[in-house]
Design an enzyme around this catalytic site. Structure first.
Site, PDB file in Angstrom:
ATOM      1  CG  ASP A   1      -1.677   1.116   1.241  1.00  0.00           C
ATOM      2  OD1 ASP A   1      -1.811   1.956   0.494  1.00  0.00           O
ATOM      3  OD2 ASP A   1      -2.103   1.613   2.699  1.00  0.00           O
ATOM      4  CG  PHE A   2       3.838   3.634  -2.968  1.00  0.00           C
ATOM      5  CD1 PHE A   2       4.535   4.314  -1.795  1.00  0.00           C
ATOM      6  CD2 PHE A   2       4.571   3.937  -3.952  1.00  0.00           C
ATOM      7  CE1 PHE A   2       5.563   4.945  -1.874  1.00  0.00           C
ATOM      8  CE2 PHE A   2       5.497   4.798  -4.007  1.00  0.00           C
ATOM      9  CZ  PHE A   2       6.323   5.255  -2.916  1.00  0.00           C
ATOM     10  N   GLY A   3       1.035   4.866  -0.284  1.00  0.00           N
ATOM     11  CA  GLY A   3       0.514   6.478  -0.322  1.00  0.00           C
ATOM     12  C   GLY A   3       1.170   7.477  -0.699  1.00  0.00           C
TER      13      GLY A   3
ATOM     14  CG  ASP B   1      -6.496   5.866  -1.215  1.00  0.00           C
ATOM     15  OD1 ASP B   1      -7.214   6.293  -2.058  1.00  0.00           O
ATOM     16  OD2 ASP B   1      -5.956   6.673  -0.525  1.00  0.00           O
TER      17      ASP B   1
ATOM     18  CB  THR C   1       2.951  10.669   3.883  1.00  0.00           C
ATOM     19  OG1 THR C   1       2.174   9.617   4.493  1.00  0.00           O
ATOM     20  CG2 THR C   1       2.421  11.879   3.649  1.00  0.00           C
ATOM     21  NE  ARG C   2       1.518   5.144   7.135  1.00  0.00           N
ATOM     22  CZ  ARG C   2       1.273   4.624   8.447  1.00  0.00           C
ATOM     23  NH1 ARG C   2       2.428   4.351   9.369  1.00  0.00           N
ATOM     24  NH2 ARG C   2       0.033   4.371   8.792  1.00  0.00           N
ATOM     25  CG  LEU C   3       5.875   0.854   0.817  1.00  0.00           C
ATOM     26  CD1 LEU C   3       4.934   0.460  -0.350  1.00  0.00           C
ATOM     27  CD2 LEU C   3       7.288   0.404  -0.161  1.00  0.00           C
ATOM     28  CE  LYS C   4      -0.537   1.548   5.922  1.00  0.00           C
ATOM     29  NZ  LYS C   4      -1.766   1.619   6.805  1.00  0.00           N
TER      30      LYS C   4
ATOM     31  N   GLY D   1      -9.853   7.399  -5.741  1.00  0.00           N
ATOM     32  CA  GLY D   1      -8.508   6.703  -5.530  1.00  0.00           C
ATOM     33  C   GLY D   1      -8.621   5.275  -5.148  1.00  0.00           C
TER      34      GLY D   1
END
Length: 237
Positions: A8-10, A95, A12-15, A93
């Site tokens: 999950d690449f947002g 997400d 501000t960060r990658l999880k 989106g």
């Protein structure tokens, strides 16, 4: 056995997390864009991205060296019982789409994502998406205020209903604005559905809001949960 992974690449960060043998989400790990060399490897990388094109290309390049196949999730008009409200699915989106799908077990639900932006989506018990809202998150509000007035600190402070310090007033105002939008959306959802939906919070900025939202539920990996559901459909296909 070679492992499949969820990414999950947002903004501000990658999880990421391994896809469990039961189709669920394994332990979640977080990476900065500068840490792509430390990413895991495996058979299939399932990716959901709302990041910039340059950042997305960097991620896909790193994954292509570590996985035999990359599967990129995209928003669809219908998926696993979910029917989105947008006439053009690609404008929603991925997400938000996956968070709604991941909340399948909790419909009817008001799904609140708190990251760079604040997103709110309503799904009824039959999987019909009634639309949503997008606003700046409390963190982004602070950063925007600081950018225009540098004397206003971009972080810090303690929430209070009526603050007597500038930093406290800033955090209280920005978090309070987000809380008010969620509470307004919840009231309208109750009126529309005739029953109160569950409030599900996810994203890196969810914890501070959770402290002030009675009966809300934290689902920090909700996008990954939806991506796991999408991956299961990909395997079946």
């Amino acid at each position: 056995m070679t492992q499949d992974w969820l990414f999950d690449f947002g903004n501000t960060r990658l999880k990421c997390a391994p896809l469990g043998a039961d189709g669920g989400v394994g332990p979640v790990r977080a990476f900065a864009l500068s840490e792509l060399d430390a990413l895991p490897s495996g058979e299939v990388a399932y990716v959901a991205s709302v990041a910039s094109e340059d950042a997305r290309v960097q991620l896909l390049d790193a994954l292509s060296r570590r996985f035999r196949r990359i599967a990129i999730a995209r928003t669809a008009a219908q998926f696993s019982g979910l029917r989105i409200a947008y006439a053009n699915p690609q404008k929603l989106g991925v997400d938000r789409f996956l968070a709604m799908a991941g909340a399948h077990d909790a419909w009817p639900a008001l799904i609140v994502g708190v990251g760079t932006g604040l997103t709110i989506d309503l799904v009824d018990r039959d999987g019909r998406h009634h639309g949503g809202r997008i606003a700046p998150s409390p963190t982004l509000m602070r950063e925007m205020l600081h950018a225009r007035a540098t004397q206003l600190a971009p972080m810090g402070g303690t929430y209070a209903e009526f603050a007597n310090d500038t930093e406290d007033a800033l955090v209280s105002g920005c978090e309070g604005a987000a809380l008010a939008l969620v509470e307004r959306s919840l009231a309208e959802a109750k009126r529309l559905l005739g029953t109160p939906p569950r409030v599900l919070l996810h994203g890196g900025g969810a914890d501070p809001l959770h402290a002030h939202l009675k009966d809300a539920h934290l689902r920090p990996a909700l996008v990954l949960e939806g991506l796991a559901r999408w991956a299961r459909m990909d395997v079946v296909a």
